[in-house]
Design an enzyme around this catalytic site. Structure first.
Site, PDB file in Angstrom:
ATOM      1  N   LYS A  20       0.841  -1.199   0.000  1.00 57.50           N
ATOM      2  CA  LYS A  20       0.000   0.000   0.000  1.00 57.50           C
ATOM      3  C   LYS A  20       0.884   1.260   0.000  1.00 57.50           C
ATOM      4  O   LYS A  20       2.082   1.203   0.271  1.00 57.50           O
ATOM      5  CB  LYS A  20      -0.956  -0.036   1.196  1.00 57.50           C
ATOM      6  CG  LYS A  20      -1.904  -1.250   1.168  1.00 57.50           C
ATOM      7  CD  LYS A  20      -2.931  -1.172   0.054  1.00 57.50           C
ATOM      8  CE  LYS A  20      -3.561  -2.476  -0.371  1.00 57.50           C
ATOM      9  NZ  LYS A  20      -4.337  -3.221   0.571  1.00 57.50           N
TER      10      LYS A  20
HETATM   11  C1  LIG Z   1      -5.365  -4.351   0.943  1.00 58.94           C
HETATM   12  C2  LIG Z   1      -6.864  -4.193   0.994  1.00 58.94           C
HETATM   13  C3  LIG Z   1      -7.623  -4.557   2.107  1.00 58.94           C
HETATM   14  C4  LIG Z   1      -7.052  -5.320   3.254  1.00 58.94           C
HETATM   15  O1  LIG Z   1      -6.004  -4.709   3.886  1.00 58.94           O
HETATM   16  P1  LIG Z   1      -5.167  -5.497   5.012  1.00 58.94           P
HETATM   17  O2  LIG Z   1      -4.458  -4.386   5.732  1.00 58.94           O
HETATM   18  O3  LIG Z   1      -4.241  -6.434   4.326  1.00 58.94           O
HETATM   19  O4  LIG Z   1      -6.141  -6.194   5.889  1.00 58.94           O
HETATM   20  C5  LIG Z   1      -8.969  -4.263   2.107  1.00 58.94           C
HETATM   21  N1  LIG Z   1      -9.560  -3.673   1.062  1.00 58.94           N
HETATM   22  C6  LIG Z   1      -8.874  -3.335  -0.048  1.00 58.94           C
HETATM   23  C7  LIG Z   1      -9.594  -2.665  -1.182  1.00 58.94           C
HETATM   24  C8  LIG Z   1      -7.507  -3.618  -0.130  1.00 58.94           C
HETATM   25  O5  LIG Z   1      -6.835  -3.340  -1.256  1.00 58.94           O
END
Ligand SMILES: *Cc1c(COP(=O)(O)O)cnc(C)c1O
Length: 392
Positions: A185
């Site tokens: 991210k």
């Molecule tokens: C990455 C992601 C999540 C989950 O995030 P985590 O921190 O890994 O639990 C949820 N929704 C979207 C759209 C994502 O891209």
């Protein structure tokens, strides 16, 4: 196959500041949730423009605990998009509620307000709006739907920390918003997440749920004899963020806007280098919004002459990593079994699912690397090489 010049789909932006911040936490002797988590929450809430933030172990936990804190459970329905990571829908199942998938807009692949409206029932308790790829969903339409129907609007802002709608940061339009700091991210703590809300009672309940269901008032209070005591109010979860993660988060938050500007510049390079390629186009961008540019998604249309998977395999063989965001969830085996989803249910999402391809996009990408990706895409679909004069 991963030769040393393989261009990874994603690389985090990390420097000596992160190393130093981690070393300071180690030397402090306080590793778990503590002063750094609190500071990260305060600075993150200020960045988004919300009253409260609760740091958590993941965005999945933020979404799950938001639904739990809103009292969503068996018999309730929660509408969301099929074009998302599995977490967005799985948390609905974890609460014992029923996910209802609605179709998306063809240009942005964000949840389509009219499709959501068509799926509202008296059991609809919440809508989880994912700001896909960093492009904000239609918040005017969802706010007006919300006002008329009274469901809780939850923003999944995992892709969209920096995004704005109408000049206002996303994450402040609904009951709560969830953020991800997973390794790929735009802001990363390795693993981690944040819940943001203006509702103090909701924030307190989420914090308690993230720490086993302990009563926070008594958790921090000391008795007259100086000994800490607490009350357990419910069977909660374990989903708090450690100070190690929060220390990374504080440094990364300081890098956020520069990273956004760098990604936006790279988006401009891709746009210019791919503009004339038939059958390939980036997702649409609505004027007037601030796009977070988390992902650069192209659609490989049938006119490209090669299908998306062939393009992906060829790019991989050329040493370029790509991603697929996302195969529609309603056709995954689990959701087919749970909800009876079938081909044709959500035609826009299904068409997109076979065409989307995410190209590498991160601040560390050089102009030469973006050029290499664009050249490889042009070659695989048979477009002539980009004239040298138009290179960045
Ligand atoms: C990455 C992601 C999540 C989950 O995030 P985590 O921190 O890994 O639990 C949820 N929704 C979207 C759209 C994502 O891209």
């Amino acid at each position: 196959m991963a030769p040393t010049d393989y261009l990874w789909f994603h690389q985090p932006t990390l420097g000596p500041e992160e190393e130093q911040a981690l070393a300071e936490v180690l030397r402090s002797g306080w590793l778990t949730t503590g002063p750094r988590a609190q500071a990260f929450e305060e600075r993150f809430a200020a960045y988004v423009g919300a009253r409260r933030a609760v740091s958590l172990s993941s965005c999945t936990a933020a979404l799950h605990l938001a639904l739990r804190a809103l009292g969503i459970g068996p018999g309730d329905e929660v509408i969301t998009t099929p074009i998302t990571w599995a977490a967005t829908a799985n948390v609905i199942v974890h609460c014992g509620a029923t996910p209802v998938f609605a179709d998306v807009e063809p240009d942005t692949l964000n949840l389509a307000p009219a499709a959501v409206e068509a799926r509202l029932t008296p059991r609809t308790r919440a809508v989880i709006l994912v700001h896909f790829a960093g492009h904000p969903g239609d918040l005017d339409a969802f706010r007006s739907l919300q006002a008329r129907h009274g469901f809780a609007l939850i923003e999944d802002a995992a892709h969209a920390i920096e995004a704005e709608w109408g000049g206002r940061r996303v994450g402040t339009f609904g009951a709560a918003a969830a953020y991800s700091f997973y390794a790929t991210k735009s802001l990363t703590t390795g693993e981690g997440g944040m819940l943001v809300t203006d509702d103090g009672a909701l924030a307190d309940r989420v914090r308690s749920l993230s720490q086993h269901g302990l009563s926070l008032g008594t958790w921090t209070r000391y008795r007259a004899d100086g000994v800490q005591h607490y009350a357990l109010l419910e069977a909660g979860y374990k989903a708090n963020m450690s100070d190690l993660q929060a220390a990374l988060g504080l440094v990364q938050l300081g890098r956020l806007e520069a990273g956004w500007a760098a990604r936006r510049e790279r988006v401009g390079w891709y746009d210019a280098l791919l503009a004339d390629v038939g059958g390939i186009r980036p997702l649409g961008r609505r004027p007037g919004v601030r796009h977070a540019h988390h992902l650069y998604v192209i659609l490989v249309d049938p006119g490209a002459g090669r299908d998306r998977d062939a393009v992906r395999v060829t790019l991989h063989a050329a040493g370029i990593g790509t991603g697929i965001h996302f195969p529609p969830l309603h056709l995954e085996p689990f959701y087919r079994g749970l909800l009876g989803g079938r081909e044709g249910d959500l035609p826009v999402a299904e068409a997109a699912g076979t065409r989307v391809l995410s190209l590498p996009l991160y601040p560390g990408l050089t102009a030469e690397q973006v050029g290499r990706v664009a050249d490889a895409v042009r070659t695989v679909v048979g477009a002539p090489p980009m004239p040298v004069t138009r290179r960045t």
